[in-house]
Design an enzyme around this catalytic site. Structure first.
Site, PDB file in Angstrom:
ATOM      1  N   GLU A  64     -26.899 106.806  47.620  1.00  0.00           N
ATOM      2  CA  GLU A  64     -27.219 107.818  46.609  1.00  0.00           C
ATOM      3  C   GLU A  64     -28.602 107.533  46.045  1.00  0.00           C
ATOM      4  O   GLU A  64     -28.897 106.407  45.649  1.00  0.00           O
ATOM      5  CB  GLU A  64     -26.165 107.797  45.497  1.00  0.00           C
ATOM      6  CG  GLU A  64     -26.513 108.566  44.248  1.00  0.00           C
ATOM      7  CD  GLU A  64     -26.848 110.025  44.511  1.00  0.00           C
ATOM      8  OE1 GLU A  64     -27.806 110.507  43.880  1.00  0.00           O
ATOM      9  OE2 GLU A  64     -26.167 110.671  45.338  1.00  0.00           O
ATOM     10  N   TYR A  87     -14.232 130.238  31.700  1.00  0.00           N
ATOM     11  CA  TYR A  87     -12.906 129.641  31.852  1.00  0.00           C
ATOM     12  C   TYR A  87     -12.878 128.292  31.148  1.00  0.00           C
ATOM     13  O   TYR A  87     -13.910 127.664  30.896  1.00  0.00           O
ATOM     14  CB  TYR A  87     -12.521 129.485  33.334  1.00  0.00           C
ATOM     15  CG  TYR A  87     -13.519 128.775  34.209  1.00  0.00           C
ATOM     16  CD1 TYR A  87     -13.526 127.383  34.316  1.00  0.00           C
ATOM     17  CD2 TYR A  87     -14.438 129.493  34.968  1.00  0.00           C
ATOM     18  CE1 TYR A  87     -14.418 126.725  35.149  1.00  0.00           C
ATOM     19  CE2 TYR A  87     -15.335 128.850  35.805  1.00  0.00           C
ATOM     20  CZ  TYR A  87     -15.322 127.464  35.891  1.00  0.00           C
ATOM     21  OH  TYR A  87     -16.208 126.823  36.719  1.00  0.00           O
TER      22      TYR A  87
END
Length: 399
Positions: free
Chosen positions: A30, A210
């Site tokens: 990463e 939501y």
């Protein structure tokens, strides 16, 4: 078998964990100094929930999730319902798994926290990948390399691995930009935000709202068309005022919600055409590196999670990497191609502005809802019913 994974987002983390669960040696690279995901929500639809359940993470997923009651289409100005697709009761019965809303960081952590620290190298930016006689090698900006039997590019729409394999053609700006924000609150639920996945459709724009974090916050995704280019990045700062200004005249409930957004981000939506293949020798792609998804069917994370499980399963079937990649592409290319193209089409239908086109669209929503509410609205039932944990059905020749 030794696998190197470039990119530690949701797809890369899911693949690392899936490989380790299969007993395959996996190492994740990463470029950031630590795992981190921007504050935004994700709709974890039944097709992705089946994968997470198969990986033994179902109860952990429930603890970080909110279960929406329905997918609801609303008029941008009046809030009139155009469709309502039941979810909470229907999804387990129809699709074999629930539908959840989660915070992106929580979903990422669901996978990442279960990867041993010695299997992850941070602050390592991949500069290129190449085939070797025995596999593949990844080269990094610091001069280091990593050789493996397989290198997987899970490094997003601007993938270095993809560029190494297939060239550096730029992604296409769609003319859409997106604002994202998460609004936490103390009172639950907010009386002006229904416990649904609400799609507010307006001319040349739409908004999705939501609940996430177990119902302790509301996620906002607000997409609008723009003539000016906007950077493709998750973390370009915006502001509450810019968000409100972009949606002037929209329903008061949305204005009230936007007015509580303290941290707003924006980015441009970019697209690529489906690819005929993802692999070259012992190098392949996964997630947005292979098939970047516009967010209009909420399947970017879901497709990456499906990819991860299927690729790990194919590799676990035997030591033949070439055969595993062939099986992986055979199972994933047709599905992701359809999701890519239909996501693109939803972006067009959500943003209609002609009165006649709007009338035709909304009448079609109503008529389909009378026949089968799961075939109306965003029409994603074919996505949800898919179960990538099952082995592929035999072809006619194999049978």
């Amino acid at each position: 078998m030794r696998v190197g994974i470039i990119g530690g987002g949701i797809g890369g983390a899911a693949l690392a964990l899936a490989l380790l669960q299969q007993g395959i040696d996996a190492h994740l690279f990463e470029r950031a100094p630590a795992f981190g995901e921007v504050g935004a929500g994700i709709q974890v639809t039944p097709n992705a929930v089946k994968i997470i359940r198969a990986m033994g993470l179902m109860e952990a997923l429930r603890t970080i999730s909110f279960t929406p009651q329905a997918l609801v289409g609303r008029n941008w100005k009046t809030a009139r319902e155009m469709w309502r697709t039941p979810l909470a009761e229907d999804c387990p019965r129809l699709y074999g798994a629930p539908f959840f809303h989660v915070h992106r960081a929580d979903l990422h952590a669901l996978f990442a926290r279960r990867i041993p620290a010695e299997r992850v190298t941070f602050a390592r930016a991949c500069s290129s990948v190449a085939r070797t006689p025995s596999g593949a090698v990844a080269s990094f900006a610091d001069g280091g390399t990593f050789e493996a039997d397989l290198i997987v590019g899970a490094d997003g729409i601007h993938s270095v691995v993809r560029a190494s394999l297939f060239g550096t053609a730029p992604a296409r700006f769609t003319g859409n930009m997106c604002y994202r924000a998460v609004v936490p609150y103390d009172k639950q639920p907010l009386e002006y935000v229904s416990p649904d996945s609400s799609f507010w459709l307006g001319p040349q724009a739409h908004v999705v709202t939501y609940y996430v974090r177990g119902g302790r916050a509301v996620n906002i995704v607000a997409v609008t068309e723009t003539a000016s280019w906007v950077e493709e990045s998750w973390n370009v700062p915006s502001s509450r005022e810019e968000l409100l200004d972009a949606f002037t005249g929209w329903h008061p409930n949305l204005q009230r919600l936007f007015g509580q957004a303290d941290n707003v981000f924006k980015w441009g939506l970019f697209d690529r055409d489906p690819m005929p293949r993802w692999s070259d020798g012992a190098i392949t792609l996964l997630g947005d590196a292979a098939h970047p998804m516009l967010p209009f069917l909420s399947q970017g994370a879901g497709m990456a999670i499906e990819d991860a499980f299927v690729l790990a399963s194919c590799l676990a079937a035997g030591p033949d990497v070439a055969g595993a990649l062939s099986a992986y592409e055979a199972r994933r290319l047709p599905r992701t191609r359809r999701v890519q193209l239909e996501s693109r089409e939803r972006g067009r239908t959500y943003h209609l502005s002609s009165p006649l086109a709007l009338w035709r669209r909304d009448m079609a929503y109503r008529l389909r809802s009378l026949i089968n509410p799961h075939r109306s609205g965003i029409k994603a039932n074919w996505i949800y019913e898919h179960d990538a944990t099952l082995p592929p059905e035999p072809t006619a020749s194999a049978a």
